[in-house]
Design a protein around this motif. Structure first.
Motif, short mmCIF file in Angstrom:
data_model
loop_
_atom_site.label_atom_id
_atom_site.label_comp_id
_atom_site.label_asym_id
_atom_site.label_seq_id
_atom_site.Cartn_x
_atom_site.Cartn_y
_atom_site.Cartn_z
N ASP A 129 6.08 15.48 1.93
CA ASP A 129 7.22 15.52 2.64
C ASP A 129 7.18 13.92 0.97
N ASP A 130 7.06 12.48 1.03
CA ASP A 130 8.26 11.42 0.53
C ASP A 130 6.56 10.48 0.49
N LEU A 131 7.50 9.68 -0.55
CA LEU A 131 6.52 8.69 -0.93
C LEU A 131 7.44 7.29 0.40
N LEU A 132 6.35 7.21 1.48
CA LEU A 132 6.46 6.23 2.58
C LEU A 132 6.14 4.70 1.99
N SER A 133 5.69 4.41 0.88
CA SER A 133 5.32 3.51 0.66
C SER A 133 7.21 3.15 -0.05
N LEU A 134 7.49 4.13 -1.08
CA LEU A 134 8.96 3.61 -1.57
C LEU A 134 9.97 3.58 -0.43
N ARG A 135 9.86 4.42 0.32
CA ARG A 135 11.26 4.22 1.53
C ARG A 135 10.96 2.92 2.31
N TYR A 136 9.79 2.47 2.51
CA TYR A 136 9.95 1.25 2.92
C TYR A 136 9.92 -0.06 2.84
N GLN A 137 9.40 0.06 1.29
CA GLN A 137 10.47 -0.84 0.71
C GLN A 137 11.78 -1.15 0.12
N ARG A 138 12.25 0.10 0.16
CA ARG A 138 13.98 -0.15 0.26
C ARG A 138 14.72 -0.24 1.21
N GLN A 139 13.53 -0.16 2.80
CA GLN A 139 13.94 -0.32 3.91
C GLN A 139 14.29 -2.47 3.38
N LEU A 140 13.35 -2.70 3.22
CA LEU A 140 12.96 -3.89 3.72
C LEU A 140 13.98 -4.44 2.50
#
Length: 410
Positions: A129-140
């Motif tokens: 799907d996508d880079l969840l590590s990046l998604r969570y960094q952006r959420q933070l």
């Protein structure tokens, strides 16, 4: 699969459906093992009607005791979502079903199910799907702290409570753990598929892996859809917001629309109506209620819902991958106002396909400008429709999948 995908209520469900369409197109026989929440209802007949040649088997996510027994196999340093969805007994059950079917390739939906495929000594393709590590960094960084998103309903209530109370710490820790797994998994998968070509390039640059590919969302079927009329300034603007509002990044965007952009329109005296389309918690709809905002919930026919829309609002503040709602709006010829992040992952450089803003003041200026000169919207909508016809057609997307499976030697 991590979840049931019918009806298609969000972007991930959309991608699962289209990937399965490709598998049916390419292979002689396909079996789907689909995980679901214990209280989640599924209509197997609906799946069999849409995919009559596919063998479907639905199974509940493992219970708490089975999850606890599975922790030693993964180790306590594994990503929390992998630990939460992996059970020792369930893993044996999955392995038995896979070996019984005897596939040439096992396709895994997202990292949280990769734990079930590690034990299988056969060709494996990961649809990451996508880079969840990046998604969570952006959420933070953007202040969105929902850890579970659409999976909240698939876990025990105590897990949802813990994820809410310790959200910030969990997101930071999960991002780091997922980043390690994202690096490691490329060594054991034959091919890894992303939604976004940009994220595949980023991960290739950081990992050095050459088995990374991308397949974007196919554009919506618009054969019978009439392009919506562009407002001529003689009536109220008809605005639309699309998205599964149980996903944290979509809910964050809607809050921004209602709490920040709507007051800007009100203060400027602009006459408008806003249609919010997508699954939403009734409590959230009540919280965000406004005289000019109508919540329609999930709709089966997006073309009908957008028929009279003048502008599609898609202020993306966090998230990653490709935003399917923007691809859909492009396909239907609905002019889109989005933030810079909204076009990330789309190959639109140098193409005038959307109106981009990153501040409320710029948003208002764009709305006022297009209200005064509606031809701008017509040009943008025409460019966007041409783009998706070129880059998001069935033929183009299937060719992208083919690259990944050819690389795997199947």
């Amino acid at each position: 699969m991590t979840r049931p995908f019918l009806p298609v209520v969000g972007g991930r469900e959309r991608m699962l459906r289209q990937h399965l369409e490709y598998l049916v197109h390419r292979f002689d026989a396909v079996k789907v093992i689909c995980f679901k929440g214990r209280s989640e209802s599924v209509e197997p007949e609906r799946y069999r009607r849409e995919f009559p040649t596919v063998e479907f088997e639905f199974t509940d996510y493992p219970g708490l005791l089975d999850v606890l027994r599975g922790i030693p196999a993964l180790g306590v340093s594994a990503p929390l979502q992998c630990l939460a969805f992996f059970g020792r007994q369930k893993s044996r059950w999955v392995a038995a079903r896979v070996h019984e079917f005897g596939p040439d390739v096992v396709v895994v939906d997202m990292l949280r199910l990769w734990s079930y495929a590690r034990q299988l000594v056969m060709t494996r393709v990961l649809d990451i799907d996508d880079l969840l590590s990046l998604r969570y960094q952006r959420q933070l960084s953007s202040g969105a702290s929902d850890v579970l998103g659409t999976f909240k309903e698939r876990l025990p209530a105590v897990a949802g409570w813990a994820a809410t109370v310790f959200a910030t710490r969990l997101l930071a820790m999960e991002s780091k753990r997922l980043a390690r797994l994202e690096q490691d998994v490329t060594d054991s998968a034959a091919s890894v598929l992303f939604v976004s070509g940009l994220e595949a390039q980023r991960h290739r640059a950081s990992s050095g892996a050459m088995n990374l590919y991308s397949a974007p969302p196919m554009s919506a079927d618009v054969n019978d859809a009439r392009r919506p009329p562009v407002n001529r300034g003689d009536g109220s603007l008809r605005l639309a917001f699309l998205g599964n509002l149980k996903a944290p990044q979509n809910l964050q965007a809607l809050r921004y629309v209602v709490q920040t952009l709507v007051p800007v329109l009100d203060d400027a005296g602009i006459d408008y109506e806003l249609d919010v389309i997508g699954s939403i918690d009734p409590k959230v709809a009540e919280e965000l209620s406004h005289p000019s905002v109508t919540f329609h919930g999930f709709v089966d026919d997006l073309s009908d819902a957008l028929r009279d829309t003048d502008l599609h609002l898609a202020p993306i503040l966090s998230g990653s991958g490709v935003k399917t709602k923007i691809v859909d709006a492009f396909a239907f010829g609905v002019p889109t106002l989005t933030t810079s992040l909204g076009l990330e992952g789309l190959e639109v450089e140098g193409r005038d396909v959307a109106l981009v803003f990153d501040t409320p003041e710029h948003f208002l200026a764009l709305v006022q400008a297009v209200s005064a000169d509606p031809e701008v919207l017509q040009n943008v909508a025409s460019n966007a429709s041409a783009y998706v016809a070129e880059q998001h057609s069935r033929e183009v997307v299937f060719a992208r999948y083919a690259e990944a499976y050819d690389r795997a030697g199947i």
